[in-house]
Design an enzyme around this catalytic site. Sequence first.
Site, PDB file in Angstrom:
ATOM      1  N   GLU A 162      -1.256  -3.840   4.572  1.00 34.58           N
ATOM      2  CA  GLU A 162      -0.202  -2.860   4.265  1.00 34.58           C
ATOM      3  C   GLU A 162      -0.042  -2.027   5.535  1.00 34.58           C
ATOM      4  O   GLU A 162      -0.874  -1.161   5.816  1.00 34.58           O
ATOM      5  CB  GLU A 162      -0.635  -1.969   3.093  1.00 34.58           C
ATOM      6  N   CYS A 202       4.170   5.926   4.748  1.00 35.77           N
ATOM      7  CA  CYS A 202       4.671   4.679   5.350  1.00 35.77           C
ATOM      8  C   CYS A 202       6.082   4.343   4.862  1.00 35.77           C
ATOM      9  O   CYS A 202       6.800   3.616   5.532  1.00 35.77           O
ATOM     10  CB  CYS A 202       3.714   3.542   5.051  1.00 35.77           C
ATOM     11  N   LYS A 219     -14.440   1.240   4.094  1.00 34.49           N
ATOM     12  CA  LYS A 219     -14.470   2.166   5.230  1.00 34.49           C
ATOM     13  C   LYS A 219     -13.235   3.065   5.142  1.00 34.49           C
ATOM     14  O   LYS A 219     -12.126   2.645   5.472  1.00 34.49           O
ATOM     15  CB  LYS A 219     -14.455   1.421   6.572  1.00 34.49           C
ATOM     16  N   GLU A 274       7.868   4.507  14.402  1.00 31.62           N
ATOM     17  CA  GLU A 274       7.563   5.248  13.173  1.00 31.62           C
ATOM     18  C   GLU A 274       7.245   6.695  13.603  1.00 31.62           C
ATOM     19  O   GLU A 274       6.434   6.898  14.500  1.00 31.62           O
ATOM     20  CB  GLU A 274       6.338   4.594  12.533  1.00 31.62           C
TER      21      GLU A 274
HETATM   22  P1  NAP Z   1      -4.908   3.416  11.614  1.00 34.16           P
HETATM   23  O1  NAP Z   1      -5.174   4.173  12.847  1.00 34.16           O
HETATM   24  O2  NAP Z   1      -4.498   2.001  11.728  1.00 34.16           O
HETATM   25  O3  NAP Z   1      -6.241   3.538  10.737  1.00 34.16           O
HETATM   26  C1  NAP Z   1      -6.353   3.000   9.439  1.00 34.16           C
HETATM   27  C2  NAP Z   1      -7.810   2.691   9.160  1.00 34.16           C
HETATM   28  O4  NAP Z   1      -8.254   1.681  10.069  1.00 34.16           O
HETATM   29  C3  NAP Z   1      -8.747   3.894   9.370  1.00 34.16           C
HETATM   30  O5  NAP Z   1      -9.793   3.816   8.422  1.00 34.16           O
HETATM   31  C4  NAP Z   1      -9.276   3.639  10.770  1.00 34.16           C
HETATM   32  O6  NAP Z   1     -10.524   4.231  11.035  1.00 34.16           O
HETATM   33  C5  NAP Z   1      -9.420   2.129  10.740  1.00 34.16           C
HETATM   34  N1  NAP Z   1      -9.484   1.492  12.042  1.00 34.16           N
HETATM   35  C6  NAP Z   1      -8.926   1.902  13.209  1.00 34.16           C
HETATM   36  N2  NAP Z   1      -9.223   1.011  14.200  1.00 34.16           N
HETATM   37  C7  NAP Z   1      -9.988   0.027  13.635  1.00 34.16           C
HETATM   38  C8  NAP Z   1     -10.607  -1.164  14.130  1.00 34.16           C
HETATM   39  N3  NAP Z   1     -10.490  -1.536  15.398  1.00 34.16           N
HETATM   40  N4  NAP Z   1     -11.316  -1.916  13.263  1.00 34.16           N
HETATM   41  C9  NAP Z   1     -11.432  -1.556  11.964  1.00 34.16           C
HETATM   42  N5  NAP Z   1     -10.873  -0.441  11.452  1.00 34.16           N
HETATM   43  C10 NAP Z   1     -10.147   0.335  12.266  1.00 34.16           C
HETATM   44  O7  NAP Z   1      -3.802   4.107  10.725  1.00 34.16           O
HETATM   45  P2  NAP Z   1      -3.726   5.622  10.260  1.00 34.16           P
HETATM   46  O8  NAP Z   1      -3.256   6.431  11.416  1.00 34.16           O
HETATM   47  O9  NAP Z   1      -4.979   6.018   9.569  1.00 34.16           O
HETATM   48  O10 NAP Z   1      -2.590   5.528   9.131  1.00 34.16           O
HETATM   49  C11 NAP Z   1      -1.249   5.625   9.395  1.00 34.16           C
HETATM   50  C12 NAP Z   1      -0.603   4.248   9.401  1.00 34.16           C
HETATM   51  O11 NAP Z   1      -0.829   3.607   8.164  1.00 34.16           O
HETATM   52  C13 NAP Z   1       0.890   4.326   9.544  1.00 34.16           C
HETATM   53  O12 NAP Z   1       1.353   3.339  10.438  1.00 34.16           O
HETATM   54  C14 NAP Z   1       1.398   4.028   8.137  1.00 34.16           C
HETATM   55  O13 NAP Z   1       2.705   3.517   8.086  1.00 34.16           O
HETATM   56  C15 NAP Z   1       0.382   3.070   7.659  1.00 34.16           C
HETATM   57  N6  NAP Z   1       0.356   3.042   6.197  1.00 34.16           N
HETATM   58  C16 NAP Z   1       0.858   1.942   5.563  1.00 34.16           C
HETATM   59  C17 NAP Z   1       0.878   1.902   4.175  1.00 34.16           C
HETATM   60  C18 NAP Z   1       1.424   0.699   3.452  1.00 34.16           C
HETATM   61  O14 NAP Z   1       1.186   0.592   2.254  1.00 34.16           O
HETATM   62  N7  NAP Z   1       2.123  -0.216   4.096  1.00 34.16           N
HETATM   63  C19 NAP Z   1       0.384   2.967   3.443  1.00 34.16           C
HETATM   64  C20 NAP Z   1      -0.114   4.072   4.120  1.00 34.16           C
HETATM   65  C21 NAP Z   1      -0.138   4.091   5.505  1.00 34.16           C
HETATM   66  P3  NAP Z   1     -10.643   5.691  11.686  1.00 34.16           P
HETATM   67  O15 NAP Z   1      -9.982   6.624  10.738  1.00 34.16           O
HETATM   68  O16 NAP Z   1     -12.098   5.897  11.759  1.00 34.16           O
HETATM   69  O17 NAP Z   1      -9.935   5.624  13.011  1.00 34.16           O
END
Ligand code: NAP
Length: 486
Positions: free
Chosen positions: A255, A289, A180, A390
């Site tokens: 992650e 991140c 997804k 963040e």
């Molecule tokens: P996010 O809102 O957590 O979303 C990530 C993924 O999860 C998206 O595909 C999102 O879908 C999905 N999602 C959201 N709610 C969900 C639920 N209840 N059940 C299942 N899936 C769900 O994060 P983001 O805003 O896309 O990304 C930014 C974050 O990612 C930042 O905090 C960043 O630090 C972190 N990040 C971490 C790393 C690492 O390697 N540690 C790398 C990159 C990014 P939708 O898009 O459809 O909402």
Amino acid sequence: MTIVKSEVTTYQLYINGDWVNPISNDYFDVVSPATGEVIAKAAHGDEQDTKLAIDAAATAFPEWSRKTSKERADILTRLHQLMIENADELAKKISEEMGKPIMQARGEVMNAADYVLWNAEEGKRIYGEIIPAATPDKRLQVIRHAVGPVAAITPWNFPLGMVARKVAPALAAGCTVVLKPAEQTPGSAILFFRLAEEAGIPKGVINLVTGTPDKIGDVLLTDKRIRKVTFTGSTNVGKTLLKKAAEQVKRVSMELGGHAPFIVFEDADLEHATEQLARNKFLNCGQTCISANRIYVQASIKDQFLSMLKEKVEKLQVGYGLDVTTQVGPLVSAAGLKKVEDQVKEAVAKGAQVVTGGTKPDLKGYEEGFFYQPTILADVNESMRIANEETFGPIAPIYTFETEEEVIAKANDTDFGLAAYCFTTNLSRSIRVSESLEYGMVGLNDIVLAQVEGPFGGVKESGMGREGGPDGLADFLEKKFISTVY
Ligand code: NAP
């Protein structure tokens, strides 16, 4: 500056080797962050589509996992080649959907392709072990096998890189996948799947569902046939998924978010430190991140450091991602822009000084875009929101410190533990500080941490598991201990 209109494309779901419409027959808008215009319509998948994707992954698993490592490696090597051949198209899609400057998007494609090739090769080295037994009549063996069908959930900030970092080791290990991708950026994942199909990945082995995240997530987390969930995204969503995964004791890799300290000592090479910081902080418009989120500068060098950094930051070219001269694109969404604006306003109200930036840039033709000027804030302190969250945007907040002990304590005073950076030319200090930082990764006079050979990942609330290197592949394998009397 030329204003480029993108074509509106329609994205389907990929289930059991077919591109299909969602059962709802409903589609959602994918919006350009540079212009605010709709550039694609993506399938609104739901529980039923997800269930069909899991059926396909579960059915395909026995045959895919029994293939030889070489057979899987041959297909992945073809996929790597196709990614290189189609790098321009992949990079263009990344840039259009999330605003990333095209040169950075190309770098993401090359890095993603590297993950595919590296795992293709490493998959041939899934060795077992023979353990010397305590009695002469026994043979103790450990074999390793694929964990099972896997659910992969990825974010928008590296929309291809994050997919490749999960799908490549999963496939090399013999797992099948339901992916997804993030709703803002499905396009590059879809192109990747088209290339995977062309490379010869059999039907059902990889499946892709877009749509309502919690509905799709619930099915992936509650279906017992999914044996592992690999997630990259925010810590909040990660915690929700972890709780659900616990119900079935599913394997997880998480992650999650970061809040990286970037420490510059008075003995650092300041030209190198400011150049690396300007690259790290404003890469991907700060939406990384491992972006420096708290910049600690020893008080004795503050003025010199600020003036050298300011000079570099003011040269950064902000603009439309597909323009090759652009170095900083827009934020991904209106919500991302608002978070940045709010953090800056609050910090300034509490006494922070804007050294440069601090406003939206004046970009003719892109008034609807989510742009923000690369910004340096000085005199930031721990009472401000920016010190505790963040940012995920192009803001460099500068704090000062006096002693090594003080800065280590400040750097570790957070629930996050993904990446940290230390700039110094003192060898003893570099060892002391890097070993004292409670982080999964430390850059010592270096900002490049996402390398295909190395274990990328965090500690504390930044997650668990590692992507990259042998650990990345091991996360998709189970060990089986076989004790034999003979
Ligand atoms: P996010 O809102 O957590 O979303 C990530 C993924 O999860 C998206 O595909 C999102 O879908 C999905 N999602 C959201 N709610 C969900 C639920 N209840 N059940 C299942 N899936 C769900 O994060 P983001 O805003 O896309 O990304 C930014 C974050 O990612 C930042 O905090 C960043 O630090 C972190 N990040 C971490 C790393 C690492 O390697 N540690 C790398 C990159 C990014 P939708 O898009 O459809 O909402």
